[in-house]
Enzyme design. Structure first.
Site, PDB file in Angstrom:
ATOM      1  N   ARG A 231     -77.075 -30.876  26.272  1.00 23.38           N
ATOM      2  CA  ARG A 231     -77.936 -31.957  25.771  1.00 23.38           C
ATOM      3  C   ARG A 231     -78.850 -31.462  24.635  1.00 23.38           C
ATOM      4  NH1 ARG A 231     -74.836 -34.055  28.846  1.00 23.38           N
ATOM      5  NH2 ARG A 231     -75.278 -35.794  30.253  1.00 23.38           N
TER       6      ARG A 231
ATOM      7  N   SER B 260     -79.585 -41.033  32.330  1.00 22.94           N
ATOM      8  CA  SER B 260     -80.363 -39.949  32.924  1.00 22.94           C
ATOM      9  C   SER B 260     -81.672 -39.796  32.166  1.00 22.94           C
ATOM     10  CB  SER B 260     -79.609 -38.622  32.824  1.00 22.94           C
ATOM     11  OG  SER B 260     -78.410 -38.666  33.524  1.00 22.94           O
TER      12      SER B 260
ATOM     13  N   GLU C  37     -84.814 -35.918  29.233  1.00 23.15           N
ATOM     14  CA  GLU C  37     -83.678 -36.010  28.313  1.00 23.15           C
ATOM     15  C   GLU C  37     -83.954 -37.083  27.263  1.00 23.15           C
ATOM     16  OE1 GLU C  37     -79.855 -38.270  28.603  1.00 23.15           O
ATOM     17  OE2 GLU C  37     -79.254 -36.471  29.680  1.00 23.15           O
TER      18      GLU C  37
HETATM   19  N1  EPU Z   1     -77.260 -36.201  43.445  1.00 23.32           N
HETATM   20  C1  EPU Z   1     -78.245 -36.497  44.373  1.00 23.32           C
HETATM   21  N2  EPU Z   1     -78.822 -37.747  44.377  1.00 23.32           N
HETATM   22  C2  EPU Z   1     -78.450 -38.716  43.496  1.00 23.32           C
HETATM   23  C3  EPU Z   1     -77.410 -38.447  42.571  1.00 23.32           C
HETATM   24  C4  EPU Z   1     -76.848 -37.172  42.543  1.00 23.32           C
HETATM   25  O1  EPU Z   1     -78.609 -35.658  45.181  1.00 23.32           O
HETATM   26  O2  EPU Z   1     -79.042 -39.807  43.550  1.00 23.32           O
HETATM   27  C5  EPU Z   1     -76.710 -34.832  43.389  1.00 23.32           C
HETATM   28  C6  EPU Z   1     -75.461 -34.634  44.195  1.00 23.32           C
HETATM   29  O3  EPU Z   1     -75.503 -33.328  44.725  1.00 23.32           O
HETATM   30  C7  EPU Z   1     -74.356 -34.712  43.163  1.00 23.32           C
HETATM   31  C8  EPU Z   1     -75.028 -34.063  41.957  1.00 23.32           C
HETATM   32  O4  EPU Z   1     -76.384 -34.507  42.055  1.00 23.32           O
HETATM   33  O5  EPU Z   1     -73.234 -33.992  43.554  1.00 23.32           O
HETATM   34  C9  EPU Z   1     -74.434 -34.468  40.629  1.00 23.32           C
HETATM   35  O6  EPU Z   1     -74.511 -35.881  40.489  1.00 23.32           O
HETATM   36  P1  EPU Z   1     -73.697 -36.662  39.351  1.00 23.32           P
HETATM   37  O7  EPU Z   1     -72.263 -36.255  39.372  1.00 23.32           O
HETATM   38  O8  EPU Z   1     -74.032 -38.100  39.461  1.00 23.32           O
HETATM   39  O9  EPU Z   1     -74.246 -36.056  37.997  1.00 23.32           O
HETATM   40  P2  EPU Z   1     -75.725 -35.782  37.487  1.00 23.32           P
HETATM   41  O10 EPU Z   1     -75.942 -34.315  37.394  1.00 23.32           O
HETATM   42  O11 EPU Z   1     -76.707 -36.560  38.277  1.00 23.32           O
HETATM   43  C10 EPU Z   1     -74.891 -35.650  34.989  1.00 23.32           C
HETATM   44  C11 EPU Z   1     -75.281 -36.206  33.661  1.00 23.32           C
HETATM   45  C12 EPU Z   1     -74.816 -37.659  33.514  1.00 23.32           C
HETATM   46  C13 EPU Z   1     -73.305 -37.681  33.671  1.00 23.32           C
HETATM   47  C14 EPU Z   1     -72.952 -37.076  35.037  1.00 23.32           C
HETATM   48  C15 EPU Z   1     -71.469 -36.950  35.238  1.00 23.32           C
HETATM   49  C16 EPU Z   1     -77.307 -35.046  33.016  1.00 23.32           C
HETATM   50  C17 EPU Z   1     -78.782 -35.129  32.805  1.00 23.32           C
HETATM   51  N3  EPU Z   1     -76.726 -36.132  33.481  1.00 23.32           N
HETATM   52  O12 EPU Z   1     -75.607 -36.376  35.983  1.00 23.32           O
HETATM   53  O13 EPU Z   1     -75.134 -38.086  32.195  1.00 23.32           O
HETATM   54  O14 EPU Z   1     -72.796 -38.992  33.563  1.00 23.32           O
HETATM   55  O15 EPU Z   1     -73.489 -35.731  35.137  1.00 23.32           O
HETATM   56  O16 EPU Z   1     -70.964 -35.914  34.479  1.00 23.32           O
HETATM   57  O17 EPU Z   1     -76.711 -34.011  32.721  1.00 23.32           O
HETATM   58  C18 EPU Z   1     -76.828 -39.151  30.913  1.00 23.32           C
HETATM   59  O18 EPU Z   1     -76.969 -38.067  30.336  1.00 23.32           O
HETATM   60  O19 EPU Z   1     -77.506 -40.179  30.592  1.00 23.32           O
HETATM   61  C19 EPU Z   1     -75.863 -39.252  31.995  1.00 23.32           C
HETATM   62  C20 EPU Z   1     -75.718 -40.355  32.741  1.00 23.32           C
END
Ligand code: EPU
Length: 332
Positions: free
Chosen positions: A156, A229, A326
């Site tokens: 990012r 995010s 972000e």
């Molecule tokens: N999790 C929780 N609670 C929640 C959601 C997630 O505990 O409410 C934990 C779980 O352990 C899960 C892990 O977080 O396994 C990862 O969750 P997720 O796959 O939803 O991904 P994220 O890390 O929350 C990132 C990006 C998203 C992108 C997703 C999928 C960032 C800041 N965000 O989210 O990007 O779509 O991975 O690759 O890196 C964005 O940047 O606007 C965005 C939506």
């Protein structure tokens, strides 16, 4: 000019000056027009937090066009106008079977915004396909081409958020896509979704799986204001992660691209601190993805900022981990 319809948080903000940029010739005229500074480039408005007024001049990007500028047996090279809608570009390439952007389906925003924060999802980042970014540097009043390497892409992050911050307008972005796609299904949720769909991995099926997953988790800004995010996933030193893991055995962690570091999902930290589904007046934390802050109605930028401060503080107090935003804050 009211900006409420121009930002996905749906924040009411008044821009002092607003100019639509349709061609690169328009850009070069800006100094002649004496448009008041600061100049702020508005794409899809999906990653910004606004105050009640927005000083200076908002430049709404409407530069369009998708051009095939190179082709070999293996690759195609596309040069894309920065005002094109990102998801439309993804669908254009997926429809032709060209591989590279399929995991990035349904990310809101424009093509010009993609390199700035190196958008990423489901194991892919846009830096993997960008060859170069054409920018107009307004202090120098000239066009420049920033190569993939010169763009210093990180998680990012890029030169556009660092040394070049506030100094440029992205005019076009060039992408190298594969005719025989290298598919990325390693991100667990994709495999599971393909299985549910009963579909084999392909460019089109991955794009569809990603769309299904995103629609099931992320709120639609047309229904409830949000900017995806709000925070980045933090990286901590492995030694710190080991200590945290001892105290909180359920804490997830992934290898970070930074040396000797582990990336912790910010959503997990925020959820554990009790914020998921929290609501305070017009603002809240989405109930299906704790990384997403939402505007339920007439929230101001200050309301959202305050909620994000409270979340940052509580995660820090509980885990000693400092979250970073972000979303880009447009302060006056
Ligand atoms: N999790 C929780 N609670 C929640 C959601 C997630 O505990 O409410 C934990 C779980 O352990 C899960 C892990 O977080 O396994 C990862 O969750 P997720 O796959 O939803 O991904 P994220 O890390 O929350 C990132 C990006 C998203 C992108 C997703 C999928 C960032 C800041 N965000 O989210 O990007 O779509 O991975 O690759 O890196 C964005 O940047 O606007 C965005 C939506």
């Amino acid at each position: 000019m009211p900006l409420q319809a121009h930002n996905t948080f749906g924040i009411a903000s008044l821009a002092e000056h607003f100019i639509e940029i349709e061609t690169r010739e328009h850009l070069v005229q800006l100094p002649v027009l004496n448009a008041p500074k600061p100049w702020r480039v508005l794409g899809g408005g999906s990653n910004i937090l606004l105050e009640e007024t927005t000083s200076g001049t908002v430049l709404k990007n409407r530069i369009t066009g998708i051009e095939l500028i190179g082709e070999s047996d293996e690759f195609v090279i596309l040069k894309v106008g920065s005002g094109e809608i990102w998801h439309d570009l993804v669908m254009f390439t997926v429809g032709r079977g060209w591989g590279g952007l399929e995991n990035l389906a349904l990310i809101p925003g424009t093509v010009g915004a993609a390199p700035i924060q190196n958008i990423g999802a489901y194991g892919v980042e846009v830096k993997d396909t960008i060859t170069e970014v054409e920018v107009w540097l307004w202090e120098e009043n000239r066009l420049a081409t920033i190569s993939n390497e010169a763009a210093q892409f990180g998680y990012r992050d890029s030169i556009f958020k660092q040394q070049l911050r506030g100094k440029f307008f992205v005019v076009s972005v060039s992408f190298r896509l594969r005719k025989n796609a290298v598919l990325h299904t390693e991100y667990g949720a994709i495999e599971a979704e393909l299985h549910t769909m009963g579909a084999v991995p392909s460019v089109a099926n991955i794009a569809q799986a990603v769309m299904n997953i995103r629609r099931s988790k992320l709120p639609d800004p047309k229904i409830v204001g949000n900017a995806g995010s709000f925070f980045k996933n933090p990286s901590v030193q492995n030694s710190k992660f080991d200590a945290l893991k001892k105290a909180y055995p359920a804490m997830p962690g992934y290898p970070s691209k930074l040396e000797s570091s582990t990336k912790i999902p910010a959503a997990w930290l925020i959820e554990q601190c009790g914020w998921k589904g929290f609501r305070r007046g017009n603002v809240g934390v989405h109930d299906r993805q704790a990384l997403v802050l939402v505007n339920y109605g007439e929230a101001t930028g200050a309301d959202i900022w305050q909620l994000s401060e409270d979340i940052l503080q509580s995660v820090f107090d509980t885990y000693g981990v400092q979250l970073e935003r972000e979303v880009q804050v447009w302060s006056n």
